[in-house]
Design a protein around this motif. Sequence first.
Motif, mmCIF file in Angstrom:
data_model
loop_
_atom_site.group_PDB
_atom_site.id
_atom_site.type_symbol
_atom_site.label_atom_id
_atom_site.label_comp_id
_atom_site.label_asym_id
_atom_site.label_seq_id
_atom_site.Cartn_x
_atom_site.Cartn_y
_atom_site.Cartn_z
ATOM 1 N N SER A 1 18.543 46.686 -33.508
ATOM 2 C CA SER A 1 19.225 45.750 -32.616
ATOM 3 C C SER A 1 19.136 46.260 -31.185
ATOM 4 O O SER A 1 19.542 47.389 -30.907
ATOM 5 C CB SER A 1 20.701 45.612 -33.004
ATOM 6 O OG SER A 1 21.419 44.953 -31.982
ATOM 7 N N ASP B 1 13.619 39.379 -34.780
ATOM 8 C CA ASP B 1 14.880 39.782 -35.387
ATOM 9 C C ASP B 1 14.854 39.407 -36.863
ATOM 10 O O ASP B 1 13.967 38.683 -37.319
ATOM 11 C CB ASP B 1 16.079 39.192 -34.645
ATOM 12 C CG ASP B 1 16.335 37.723 -34.930
ATOM 13 O OD1 ASP B 1 15.582 37.105 -35.713
ATOM 14 O OD2 ASP B 1 17.287 37.169 -34.361
ATOM 15 N N GLY C 1 18.431 41.106 -32.017
ATOM 16 C CA GLY C 1 18.970 41.989 -33.020
ATOM 17 C C GLY C 1 20.229 41.459 -33.612
ATOM 18 O O GLY C 1 20.307 40.320 -34.000
ATOM 19 N N GLY D 1 22.191 39.854 -38.701
ATOM 20 C CA GLY D 1 21.082 38.973 -38.386
ATOM 21 C C GLY D 1 20.895 37.854 -39.388
ATOM 22 O O GLY D 1 20.437 36.766 -39.037
#
Length: 872
Positions: free
Chosen positions: A788, A458, A864, A713
């Motif tokens: 995501s 991520d 995500g 994020g």
Amino acid sequence: MAFNHLQAGMHDAFCPLSGTSVTDSVPMAENHPARTGQDHTPKRLDPKAVLDRLAPGPSRTSRITHTEHLPPRAGRHAVWPDRIRPEIIAAVQSAGIEHPWVHQAEAAEHALDGNSVVVATGTASGKSLAYLVPVLSTLLDGSEAPNGRGATALYLAPTKALAADQCRAVKELADPLGKAVRPAVYDGDTPVEERGWVRQYANYVLTNPDMLHRGILPSHPRWSSFLRALRFVVVDECHTYRGVFGSHVAQVLRRLRRLCARYGSEPVFLLASATAAEPAVAAGRLTGLEVREVADDASPRGELVFALWEPPLTELRGEKGAPVRRTATAETAELLTDLTVQGVRSVAFVRSRRGAELISVIAQERLAEVDRALSRRVAAYRGGYLPEERRSLERALHSGELLGLAATTALELGVDVSGLDAVLIAGYPGTRASLWQQAGRAGRSGQGALAVLVARDDPLDTYLVHHPEALFRRSVESTVLDPDNPYVLAPHLCAAAAELPLADEDLALFGPAAPGLMPQLEAARLLRRRARAWHWTRRERAADLTGIRGESGSPVQIVEEGTGRLLGTVDASAAHGTVHEGAVHLHQGRTYLVRRLDLEDAVALVEEASPPYSTVARDTTAVSVLETETEVPWGEGRLCYGSVEVTHQVVSFLRRRLLTGEVLGETKLDLPPRTLRTRAVWWTVTEDQLDAARVPPEILGGALHAAEHASIGMLPIFATCDRWDIGGVSVPLHPDTLLPTVFVYDGHPGGAGFAERAFHTARDWLTATREAITSCECESGCPSCIQSPKCGNGNDPLHKAGAVRLLTVLLRGAGAGTGAETATEAPAETRAETGALTGALTEIEAEPSGTEIDAEPSDVVAGGGGPQSGAG
């Protein structure tokens, strides 16, 4: 010796700017004996050698993006204040601790002077002893009163496990004192027949804020003798009280202070925190008192080797053909297996319950191929287990029977897990304070320790493993909480009125927002004004209006359909996404399929199964602006902060192949939508800015959507939150702003302070977001930058290059600092209307909160955005 972890002869946490340590591994001072007891492990290896054996070849070595070496440091001794009873000093010395560290003696001095104090030093730097010595000395004085209980103390821990662990340690330390100190745990696991004894005779009661809120304060007449003699309130691990949970605890403590004053006591608050920015300010907001600060860590520490580890890219392709990185779950399970084979005692910290179970299962299967006996020495530990299961695992960990453990943060908070050689952290835990708290669990007897942060796929994790200065050169965050949030404050005003009629002069204790809420609560027929006080009007318990961890409604029970056996529970707020029909649920290494979720009866019926996949819920979200409170021009665009209403619905779930994360299919769900009134930060761009960024209409939605995912994020590096505390929506033409708009909002009723922090750090936050997208090696977007797994639109559309150009133009118009520096205030209005506020007391469901979550995408696949991200 269960007591040894109270003293800093063990370890402490690293403060990156000051150069003090972050680990819990320290050379034992010569007057501190090593821990005794059963130990199944061979002599531990040097941490660098352990790391070398984890990465023996080029394919493994290339996964280490950075190694930080934190050298050992000697400790600084002091002497206890002369007001400490000699019996207490003798008891401490009999435990092998000849002299305190400087910060312990300083904290004890403040406590005896009647000053509330926060000790903010590293993990296992002896914070427990710093408050225990003055507390036990005072209890010993009180034991000489005619009734044998002239002084009492209350200990608050964020978890049951920590309270139980502390009780064991206190009993051992106080053993030479006979019956003068009588510690007892009082929580949901305490048998009914023991509770009366605790109320009448215990003088050191260990509990948690939940029990204080629901059990002790509403029943204060039965606790009158205890409260009348209350001298100290210990708040352990106070850095965990952040966001909505921290805001609730702040109001619970104010209710406690009000009742104590009514019984004639004014307890001193003693708080213990991991290394944090401005600990006295945060402790003051939590308690409502002036709090002294002790933050100069004088304990020693041993060597720590801290590695940043990025799993490799695989040949698999995810959504829209994006490259897929090997999951942090699979990588951590492999590392835990290797450490166990080496005989290295380890804990793998995992963000979710499901992730802990998966890592345990995978490691057990791989160890069985090497030696079946080894497979029995690895287990999972998480919340949601029944009390007897938790206690059994804690005993096995203490005895050394377990060699490896995959644990959620239920085990992070101070539970005595000393004796560990290594800590694996499966994904950035959300804050630097939590990272160091977890890393500090490793280290014993002055030997070195190893910590490894395994990155998830991520934006934030990818950014951190390639920007180690963000972890090792920045101070830890400030704790964010908002006790004045009306959705938090209102139910506690009701609870306070139910405990004792609430007089006008009491309102100042609860903060400046309290007087304005009273007419609303009266209009809702929750309170009634009689003479000079407000009274609770309902038959039901006022304390049941809210759960202080942000949950709403009764927990959903997970029941095995064929046998009726209760497996565990899940918060009502998390049930839609974790135990929906068709969900895969893990418990104690066994896999179950959810056959039916009955929301009315709060029951999920499951049956044991072995599907070759995991499940991830998907959702959609819409946002409407209720009030723009503050805004600032960013070029022609605007940066705004205010109140919004979020409508959220879980619409489907994905089935993903275990380990690889390959999508096997998507199934639609029919679950009701939920609404949430909260706080948000949002930014808009104009047509001229879009032209300057070369973002035509056909890629506008993808550019906004990509920027939204990445910004969600990245926010946890600027605020004390994690992805599960926040959400976001991007809209090419929003009906309220009439412009392309990106929203990021708090996932809690009334807000938690995270969106506000985002507003005040917007320039740095969005600059880091742009850098994270730009530096990612993928061509058109992947889970490491803009995708995501929870995206309700299936990550469509996304446009990586457009997002970079859009953020570049937006930031070009940003002021020299944050939004707040040039912000203009919108007309002041009440933060919540009467109907919305009173409805929130019984209906609104918050997003997942607290120290542990039930499941998240990174369990099996890449992580995500936030809980509502990607509704786009």
